[in-house]
Design a protein around this motif. Structure first.
Motif, PDB file in Angstrom:
ATOM      1  N   TRP A 372       0.845  -1.205   0.000  1.00 47.18           N
ATOM      2  CA  TRP A 372       0.000   0.000   0.000  1.00 47.18           C
ATOM      3  C   TRP A 372       0.867   1.238   0.000  1.00 47.18           C
ATOM      4  CZ3 TRP A 372      -0.277   4.318   2.999  1.00 47.18           C
ATOM      5  CH2 TRP A 372      -1.446   5.096   2.953  1.00 47.18           C
ATOM      6  N   GLY A 373       0.517   2.210  -0.821  1.00 45.01           N
ATOM      7  CA  GLY A 373       1.230   3.483  -0.787  1.00 45.01           C
ATOM      8  C   GLY A 373       0.968   4.302  -2.026  1.00 45.01           C
ATOM      9  N   GLY A 374       1.513   5.514  -2.052  1.00 50.12           N
ATOM     10  CA  GLY A 374       1.408   6.393  -3.205  1.00 50.12           C
ATOM     11  C   GLY A 374       2.776   6.733  -3.747  1.00 50.12           C
ATOM     12  N   GLU A 375       2.830   7.759  -4.591  1.00 57.25           N
ATOM     13  CA  GLU A 375       4.114   8.118  -5.204  1.00 57.25           C
ATOM     14  C   GLU A 375       4.977   8.979  -4.299  1.00 57.25           C
ATOM     15  OE1 GLU A 375       1.052  10.886  -7.283  1.00 57.25           O
ATOM     16  OE2 GLU A 375       1.091   9.004  -6.154  1.00 57.25           O
ATOM     17  N   PHE A 376       4.369   9.639  -3.296  1.00 53.56           N
ATOM     18  CA  PHE A 376       5.092  10.386  -2.270  1.00 53.56           C
ATOM     19  C   PHE A 376       4.115  10.701  -1.142  1.00 53.56           C
ATOM     20  CE2 PHE A 376       4.673  13.569  -5.937  1.00 53.56           C
ATOM     21  CZ  PHE A 376       3.413  14.006  -5.589  1.00 53.56           C
ATOM     22  N   GLY A 377       4.559  11.484  -0.158  1.00 58.54           N
ATOM     23  CA  GLY A 377       3.688  11.874   0.944  1.00 58.54           C
ATOM     24  C   GLY A 377       3.253  13.322   0.803  1.00 58.54           C
ATOM     25  N   ARG A 378       2.956  13.954   1.954  1.00 55.51           N
ATOM     26  CA  ARG A 378       2.525  15.351   1.923  1.00 55.51           C
ATOM     27  C   ARG A 378       3.275  16.154   2.990  1.00 55.51           C
ATOM     28  NH1 ARG A 378      -0.756  15.014  -2.114  1.00 55.51           N
ATOM     29  NH2 ARG A 378      -0.754  17.292  -2.283  1.00 55.51           N
ATOM     30  N   SER A 379       3.471  17.409   2.705  1.00 61.97           N
ATOM     31  CA  SER A 379       4.313  18.257   3.539  1.00 61.97           C
ATOM     32  C   SER A 379       3.673  18.520   4.900  1.00 61.97           C
ATOM     33  CB  SER A 379       4.568  19.577   2.822  1.00 61.97           C
ATOM     34  OG  SER A 379       5.301  20.451   3.648  1.00 61.97           O
ATOM     35  N   PRO A 380       4.481  18.592   5.953  1.00 63.10           N
ATOM     36  CA  PRO A 380       3.927  18.908   7.277  1.00 63.10           C
ATOM     37  C   PRO A 380       3.546  20.374   7.437  1.00 63.10           C
ATOM     38  CG  PRO A 380       6.294  18.577   7.415  1.00 63.10           C
ATOM     39  CD  PRO A 380       5.896  18.195   6.025  1.00 63.10           C
ATOM     40  N   VAL A 381       3.900  21.223   6.474  1.00 62.83           N
ATOM     41  CA  VAL A 381       3.487  22.627   6.532  1.00 62.83           C
ATOM     42  C   VAL A 381       2.263  22.841   5.653  1.00 62.83           C
ATOM     43  CG1 VAL A 381       5.815  23.411   7.054  1.00 62.83           C
ATOM     44  CG2 VAL A 381       5.071  23.299   4.671  1.00 62.83           C
ATOM     45  N   ALA A 382       1.618  23.968   5.832  1.00 54.72           N
ATOM     46  CA  ALA A 382       0.309  24.201   5.216  1.00 54.72           C
ATOM     47  C   ALA A 382       0.413  24.789   3.816  1.00 54.72           C
ATOM     48  CB  ALA A 382      -0.510  25.136   6.099  1.00 54.72           C
ATOM     49  N   GLU A 383      -0.543  24.420   2.993  1.00 57.95           N
ATOM     50  CA  GLU A 383      -0.742  25.035   1.682  1.00 57.95           C
ATOM     51  C   GLU A 383      -2.175  25.569   1.640  1.00 57.95           C
ATOM     52  OE1 GLU A 383      -1.236  23.858  -3.015  1.00 57.95           O
ATOM     53  OE2 GLU A 383      -0.317  22.409  -1.661  1.00 57.95           O
ATOM     54  N   ASN A 384      -2.317  26.814   1.282  1.00 61.74           N
ATOM     55  CA  ASN A 384      -3.641  27.443   1.221  1.00 61.74           C
ATOM     56  C   ASN A 384      -4.392  27.337   2.547  1.00 61.74           C
ATOM     57  OD1 ASN A 384      -3.444  28.234  -1.506  1.00 61.74           O
ATOM     58  ND2 ASN A 384      -4.036  26.173  -2.174  1.00 61.74           N
ATOM     59  N   GLY A 385      -3.659  27.285   3.624  1.00 64.20           N
ATOM     60  CA  GLY A 385      -4.285  27.304   4.947  1.00 64.20           C
ATOM     61  C   GLY A 385      -4.683  25.956   5.501  1.00 64.20           C
ATOM     62  N   LYS A 386      -5.289  25.078   4.671  1.00 63.01           N
ATOM     63  CA  LYS A 386      -5.753  23.799   5.202  1.00 63.01           C
ATOM     64  C   LYS A 386      -5.446  22.609   4.295  1.00 63.01           C
ATOM     65  CE  LYS A 386     -10.459  24.804   3.548  1.00 63.01           C
ATOM     66  NZ  LYS A 386     -11.890  24.874   3.947  1.00 63.01           N
ATOM     67  N   GLY A 387      -4.561  22.810   3.336  1.00 61.69           N
ATOM     68  CA  GLY A 387      -4.107  21.712   2.497  1.00 61.69           C
ATOM     69  C   GLY A 387      -2.639  21.396   2.751  1.00 61.69           C
ATOM     70  N   ARG A 388      -2.136  20.391   2.048  1.00 62.84           N
ATOM     71  CA  ARG A 388      -0.722  20.033   2.159  1.00 62.84           C
ATOM     72  C   ARG A 388      -0.149  19.824   0.755  1.00 62.84           C
ATOM     73  NH1 ARG A 388       0.528  19.024   7.516  1.00 62.84           N
ATOM     74  NH2 ARG A 388      -1.053  17.995   8.823  1.00 62.84           N
ATOM     75  N   ASP A 389       1.102  20.220   0.584  1.00 65.50           N
ATOM     76  CA  ASP A 389       1.803  20.123  -0.689  1.00 65.50           C
ATOM     77  C   ASP A 389       2.405  18.724  -0.854  1.00 65.50           C
ATOM     78  OD1 ASP A 389       2.938  20.880  -3.085  1.00 65.50           O
ATOM     79  OD2 ASP A 389       4.059  22.580  -2.263  1.00 65.50           O
ATOM     80  N   HIS A 390       2.915  18.438  -2.053  1.00 60.25           N
ATOM     81  CA  HIS A 390       3.641  17.195  -2.319  1.00 60.25           C
ATOM     82  C   HIS A 390       4.888  17.139  -1.429  1.00 60.25           C
ATOM     83  CE1 HIS A 390       2.160  17.651  -6.789  1.00 60.25           C
ATOM     84  NE2 HIS A 390       1.171  17.582  -5.915  1.00 60.25           N
ATOM     85  N   HIS A 391       5.274  15.900  -1.056  1.00 59.53           N
ATOM     86  CA  HIS A 391       6.474  15.788  -0.219  1.00 59.53           C
ATOM     87  C   HIS A 391       7.167  14.439  -0.454  1.00 59.53           C
ATOM     88  CE1 HIS A 391       9.035  17.225   2.972  1.00 59.53           C
ATOM     89  NE2 HIS A 391       9.020  16.008   3.504  1.00 59.53           N
ATOM     90  N   PRO A 392       8.370  14.437  -1.070  1.00 60.00           N
ATOM     91  CA  PRO A 392       9.055  13.178  -1.378  1.00 60.00           C
ATOM     92  C   PRO A 392      10.151  12.769  -0.394  1.00 60.00           C
ATOM     93  CG  PRO A 392      10.058  14.949  -2.638  1.00 60.00           C
ATOM     94  CD  PRO A 392       8.981  15.581  -1.767  1.00 60.00           C
ATOM     95  N   LYS A 393      10.486  13.627   0.563  1.00 60.29           N
ATOM     96  CA  LYS A 393      11.675  13.386   1.386  1.00 60.29           C
ATOM     97  C   LYS A 393      11.436  12.435   2.554  1.00 60.29           C
ATOM     98  CE  LYS A 393      14.398  17.436   0.271  1.00 60.29           C
ATOM     99  NZ  LYS A 393      15.245  18.525   0.813  1.00 60.29           N
ATOM    100  N   GLY A 394      10.194  12.157   2.843  1.00 59.37           N
ATOM    101  CA  GLY A 394       9.865  11.215   3.898  1.00 59.37           C
ATOM    102  C   GLY A 394       8.383  10.917   3.840  1.00 59.37           C
TER     103      GLY A 394
END
Length: 469
Positions: A372-394
């Motif tokens: 189970w998994g996707g192509e990457f995760g999501r950033s621990p910081v916020a995008e547009n206030g309540k979303g999360r950006d792409h995150h490949p580093k962990g």
């Protein structure tokens, strides 16, 4: 006059000795073989698994909201975190260095005490079956290259997909179904489309076969009512005779053998694939278990049940996609993470748990590797206030069955879930481990193309032996 090709010159010049040499070389590579290219082949060593079901959450599920809780994000909520780098933001100025705590509550499950979000109440029952890898990392924060790497080991198109490598190495145990099947989300294919399950530079026999989300799973699977099975068989026999005669006269035309096998497989599929994909043959209790009576879970549940039926019948590699196209249809939570993940977790949680239940009940989980998994995760910081950006580093993936040691967490990200810092696992490492469980040595599984030996893991990758039972 017909133009001379290089093959004609080899056949006609020097009493045809050039053609003999060419045939010898092609024969050594096995490309002139008239045998079934998907016939079962012996693995390099005794396998733990016979087949793979890859549950691909396209778009990037958030590890810090689902399987890798970070209490520090609550402490730093609304503040800048020290590990953030602006160049890591895929969405540029939309992503701010402002920590965003998780929307979900976490609890420990199973004897191993694996942390899981409240969005996975059914999957939580299987905590002791899961090996949760929290230290995944990949090379790109863009969907296209990242999904290429997760599928083919390389961030650019043109390489064979993992399912192609597996079927090239092991063949198929089914004579009546494709060796590599792709089950798509009802909202469409992911970015890159068919290139994600391409055979690349391998023969076409090793490409993935996508089943359609509605109607007949494969176009023209059912023959016209006016054509009987006897008539269909007679037509194919005549066509095979013509192709065989032509192949004997033109031994360098390597595509003919593959085409003959494709026609034969298509005929056998007309006879048996409809039975495999007819889920009404399952008991009502099983259909309810997979959520086929619930409009939220019906489509993904159907694909999970079909995946079980496929591996049960000898299909080697099944990839099941959750998330179609881009934006909110996928796990791509740029604007509103909670709304996005509430939907996709609700669609998949029950069916995935049902799949694991079903495989355990039938005794197939021991021989089926579920990923189970996707192509990457999501950033621990916020995008547009309540979303999360792409995150490949962990980010996080999990594996179950197929000789994997369940009830464990492997690797870790930092206190913010930003970087993989402990027992880091690359995509080639993941691929090497999956191949190992199928009895394949990732360094020995090679295919020669343009004078070079290629492999799924390229020039890297190590088996993560700590996750093996």
């Amino acid at each position: 006059m017909h133009p001379l090709t290089r093959r004609h010159i080899l056949q006609r010049s020097g009493a045809g000795f050039g053609s003999l040499a060419l045939q010898s070389l092609l024969g050594a590579d096995g490309v002139l073989s008239s045998t079934n290219p998907l016939a079962p082949r012996a693995p390099h060593f005794a396998p733990k698994a016979k087949s793979v079901i890859f549950l691909f959450m396209y778009g990037g599920p958030s590890h810090v909201d689902l399987l890798d809780p970070k209490p520090e994000l609550a402490k730093w909520h609304g503040k800048a975190i020290p590990v953030w780098k602006p160049e890591d933001a895929f969405m540029g100025k939309k992503t701010k260095n402002v920590a965003m705590q998780s929307y979900y509550r976490f609890a420990k499950h199973g004897q191993a005490g694996i942390d899981m979000a409240e969005t996975f109440p059914n999957l939580a029952r299987h905590a002791d079956d899961l090996c949760v890898i929290r230290s995944m990392h990949t090379e790109s924060n863009n969907h296209g290259p990242a999904i290429f790497q997760m599928n083919t080991g390389f961030i650019q198109p043109g390489r064979p997909s993992m399912g192609s490598w597996v079927t090239y190495g092991l063949g198929s145990e089914s004579e009546n179904l494709p060796a590599f099947v792709v089950l798509l989300d009802h909202q469409g294919a992911p970015v890159n489309g068919a290139l994600n399950w391409s055979n690349g530079f391998m023969p076409a026999a090793f490409q993935g076969v996508p089943f359609r989300s509605s109607g007949e799973p494969i176009a023209y699977l059912t023959p016209p009512q006016s054509v009987s099975a006897t008539q269909q068989r007679a037509r194919l026999d005549l066509l095979k005779q013509w192709n065989t005669e032509y192949a004997a006269a033109n031994p360098a035309e390597t595509a003919l053998a593959a085409r003959i096998n494709a026609y034969e497989l298509a005929f056998r599929m007309q006879m048996s694939a409809s039975e495999c994909t007819d889920l009404s043959r399952e008991p009502e209790s099983v259909r309810q278990m997979y959520g086929l009576d619930n409009k939220v879970t019906a489509h993904f549940g159907k694909n999970c049940l079909l995946a079980r039926r496929l591996v049960e019948r000898g299909v080697r590699f099944v990839q099941v996609y959750s998330g179609g196209n881009e934006g909110p249809k996928a796990w791509d939570a740029h604007d509103d993470l909670k709304k996005n993940h509430d939907l996709h977790c609700a669609e998949t949680d029950g069916p995935i748990a049902a799949l694991l239940d079903d495989l355990k009940i039938s005794g197939m989980l021991d021989s089926t590797l579920v990923v189970w998994g996707g192509e990457f995760g999501r950033s621990p910081v916020a995008e547009n206030g309540k979303g999360r950006d792409h995150h490949p580093k962990g980010f996080t993936m999990w594996m179950a069955g197929g000789g994997i040691k369940g009830g464990q967490i492997y690797g870790a990200t930092d206190e913010f879930g930003y970087n993989a810092v402990e027992n880091k696992v690359s995509v080639p490492d993941l691929h090497a481990t999956m191949l190992h469980q199928l009895g394949l040595d990732h360094e020995a599984l090679t295919y020669r193309f343009t004078g070079r030996d290629y492999r799924l893991t390229d020039v890297s990758g190590e088996v993560v032996r700590a996750v093996l039972a």
